[in-house]
Write a protein that holds these residues in place. Sequence first.
Motif, short mmCIF file in Angstrom:
data_model
loop_
_atom_site.label_atom_id
_atom_site.label_comp_id
_atom_site.label_asym_id
_atom_site.label_seq_id
_atom_site.Cartn_x
_atom_site.Cartn_y
_atom_site.Cartn_z
N LEU A 84 0.86 -1.19 0.00
CA LEU A 84 0.00 0.00 0.00
C LEU A 84 0.88 1.23 0.00
O LEU A 84 1.75 1.38 0.87
N TYR A 85 0.64 2.10 -0.97
CA TYR A 85 1.41 3.34 -1.06
C TYR A 85 0.51 4.50 -0.69
O TYR A 85 -0.58 4.66 -1.25
N ASN A 86 0.97 5.30 0.27
CA ASN A 86 0.25 6.49 0.71
C ASN A 86 0.71 7.66 -0.13
O ASN A 86 1.88 8.06 -0.06
N VAL A 87 -0.20 8.19 -0.93
CA VAL A 87 0.16 9.26 -1.85
C VAL A 87 0.53 10.52 -1.10
O VAL A 87 1.50 11.21 -1.46
N ALA A 88 -0.19 10.82 -0.03
CA ALA A 88 0.07 12.06 0.70
C ALA A 88 1.39 11.98 1.46
O ALA A 88 2.21 12.91 1.43
N LEU A 89 1.63 10.86 2.16
CA LEU A 89 2.85 10.73 2.96
C LEU A 89 4.01 10.12 2.17
O LEU A 89 5.13 10.07 2.67
N LYS A 90 3.69 9.61 0.96
CA LYS A 90 4.70 8.97 0.14
C LYS A 90 5.44 7.87 0.89
O LYS A 90 6.66 7.76 0.86
N SER A 91 4.61 7.05 1.56
CA SER A 91 5.18 5.95 2.34
C SER A 91 4.55 4.64 1.89
O SER A 91 3.47 4.61 1.29
N PHE A 92 5.23 3.52 2.17
CA PHE A 92 4.80 2.18 1.77
C PHE A 92 4.42 1.39 3.00
O PHE A 92 5.06 1.48 4.05
N ASN A 93 3.39 0.61 2.86
CA ASN A 93 2.99 -0.32 3.90
C ASN A 93 2.88 -1.69 3.23
O ASN A 93 2.07 -1.89 2.34
N ARG A 94 3.75 -2.65 3.63
CA ARG A 94 3.85 -3.93 2.94
C ARG A 94 3.20 -5.03 3.76
O ARG A 94 3.14 -4.96 4.98
N HIS A 137 -2.25 -2.83 -10.12
CA HIS A 137 -2.27 -1.52 -9.45
C HIS A 137 -3.72 -1.10 -9.27
O HIS A 137 -4.44 -0.89 -10.25
N GLN A 138 -4.13 -0.92 -8.02
CA GLN A 138 -5.51 -0.57 -7.67
C GLN A 138 -5.52 0.83 -7.05
O GLN A 138 -4.78 1.11 -6.10
N ALA A 139 -6.32 1.71 -7.59
CA ALA A 139 -6.43 3.07 -7.04
C ALA A 139 -7.35 3.08 -5.82
O ALA A 139 -8.38 2.41 -5.82
N ILE A 140 -6.96 3.86 -4.79
CA ILE A 140 -7.79 4.04 -3.60
C ILE A 140 -8.16 5.51 -3.53
O ILE A 140 -7.28 6.38 -3.46
N TRP A 141 -9.45 5.74 -3.59
CA TRP A 141 -9.96 7.11 -3.62
C TRP A 141 -10.58 7.49 -2.28
O TRP A 141 -11.09 6.66 -1.55
N GLY A 142 -10.47 8.78 -1.98
CA GLY A 142 -11.09 9.31 -0.77
C GLY A 142 -11.53 10.74 -1.00
O GLY A 142 -11.11 11.39 -1.97
N LYS A 143 -12.36 11.26 -0.11
CA LYS A 143 -12.87 12.63 -0.25
C LYS A 143 -12.07 13.56 0.64
O LYS A 143 -11.82 13.27 1.80
N ALA A 144 -11.70 14.65 0.02
CA ALA A 144 -10.99 15.70 0.75
C ALA A 144 -11.52 17.03 0.25
O ALA A 144 -11.49 17.28 -0.96
N ASN A 145 -12.00 17.81 1.21
CA ASN A 145 -12.61 19.10 0.87
C ASN A 145 -13.76 18.90 -0.11
O ASN A 145 -13.97 19.70 -1.03
N GLY A 146 -14.48 17.77 0.05
CA GLY A 146 -15.65 17.51 -0.77
C GLY A 146 -15.35 17.00 -2.16
O GLY A 146 -16.26 16.90 -2.97
N ASP A 148 -13.24 13.98 -4.68
CA ASP A 148 -12.59 12.67 -4.71
C ASP A 148 -11.14 12.85 -5.15
O ASP A 148 -10.86 13.49 -6.16
N GLN A 149 -10.25 12.30 -4.35
CA GLN A 149 -8.83 12.37 -4.67
C GLN A 149 -8.19 11.01 -4.47
O GLN A 149 -8.67 10.18 -3.69
N LEU A 150 -7.08 10.81 -5.20
CA LEU A 150 -6.32 9.57 -5.06
C LEU A 150 -5.49 9.67 -3.79
O LEU A 150 -4.56 10.48 -3.70
N ILE A 151 -5.81 8.84 -2.85
CA ILE A 151 -5.10 8.92 -1.57
C ILE A 151 -4.13 7.76 -1.39
O ILE A 151 -3.26 7.81 -0.51
N GLY A 152 -4.29 6.72 -2.21
CA GLY A 152 -3.39 5.59 -2.06
C GLY A 152 -3.41 4.69 -3.29
O GLY A 152 -4.31 4.74 -4.11
N VAL A 153 -2.34 3.88 -3.40
CA VAL A 153 -2.22 2.90 -4.48
C VAL A 153 -1.96 1.54 -3.85
O VAL A 153 -0.97 1.38 -3.12
#
Length: 493
Positions: A84-94, A137-146, A148-153
């Motif tokens: 799991l890649y966190n787009v905002a923090l640019k970190s990986f969770n394996r 590669h699966q996109a993970i979407w979330g809402k920010a400020n109303g 939809d944004q890509l928050i993770g991969v």
Amino acid sequence: MSLRLRLTLWYSGILALTMLLFGIVLYFFLNYFLYDQIRQDVKREAGNTSQRIQKSFALSQKGLVVDLELESRDFYSTNTFLQLYNVALKSFNRSANLQFYDVTLPLAKNVIERLQQGDDGFFEKTKVLGQDFLIYHQAIWGKANGQDQLIGVLQAAVPIGSYERTSITLRNTLFIWALLTIIVAASLGWFLARKALKPIERVIEAANQIGSGDDLEKRILYEGPLDEIGRLTQTINGMLSRIQITYLELDEAYRAQRRFVSDASHELRTPLTTIRGNVDLLEKMWKQTSGSTELSTPEQMQMSLEAMHDIAGEAQRMSRLVNDLLALARADAGILMEKKPVEMLPLVQEVTRRAQLLEHTAVWRVGELDALDNAVVQGNRDYLQQLLFIFIENAFKYTPSGTVSFEVSSTHNFIGIQITDTGIGMDKEDIPHIFDRFYRADLSRGLTTGTGLGLSIAKWIIDEHGGSVEVTTRKDEGSSFMIWLPANFPMPV
């Protein structure tokens, strides 16, 4: 290039193309089937994990600054690796199995850009530490400020080394199998083509033997089925038979032509020799009297008259011979005889009357001519007269004493004209040849004069009128010629 080699190459080429298409279809079908199952499993695993991740998200008021973590599960027993890649923090969770192998799945920048453009997920083949992996590669979407944004991969990967080896093994197996099949088929095709073309080789061998030895009686032996080769052999044998018949006819015609030229030369040489001898005699006689006061003695005058009489006689004989040769030449050239309706009774009456004036020693008897009333023959009047005179003159010629009779008869569609004599007759061996050109029966040679062309011309005239002739003869008893001509009997008006 031989026909045998061309057939083999055609068979081999068609088989190679078939095997190629079959191998390509089989390879891509199995390859698609194997990878399709893997893709479904990986995509299903990634989808389930993505749903669990999205449910556990706790978004702050600041939006994207959140920690994304994989659900704590035991991944040592599974073959699927998750990252799991966190787009905002640019970190990986394996996942645990990735941590165990201390492996990080590669994530290219273009992958994130592609997902941000709206692609929910896609597959990619890559190598990790020298091993083949299939990564989803699966996109993970979330809402920010109303919004939809890509928050993770989420990356779900499975090793596909065994599948790649299986695919390569299958490809090599298909290639080797196709190559062996083509080699075996080409060998069998070469053998079968030789066996199938063996009859053609016999045809060529027989044709060469016929061409080198002029043996037109030779035929091609064939004991196989009545297929294309069998029909070809029959056709060639039939053609050889026709060629043989034509060759024999041409050979016979050539011999007849040589005999004709020889006989014509002989017949022309005799009168020319006589004429030349008489001319030489006259020349000598008149040279002897050129210095004398008297033109000639009675004896010389008598000899001159005899010589001129001989010259005139031989000239007439040559004229008749030339006319006969001209008639036969026209017949050989296929010149059509001009025909029109001819009333036979007046024609026959005129011929029998004029026949009395011919030179003859036999008694001339004419029977009743009533059978020719209203008889009309589609023919040529001049040639019909010539036909009758030929038979009458022959009867007079070969009947030094006795009688020559002329009788007629009729049937529904034919008229018959019979000329019978009590002359010298012929042997039965001569009958088949009496209509040949320049042929004269041995019995008559030296006894009568003639060229031997009359009956040939008569036979041609009869054939041109669609008639026939019957011959009856006996040696020393006479001959009888029965001429049949097709005729019509219109009712008198």
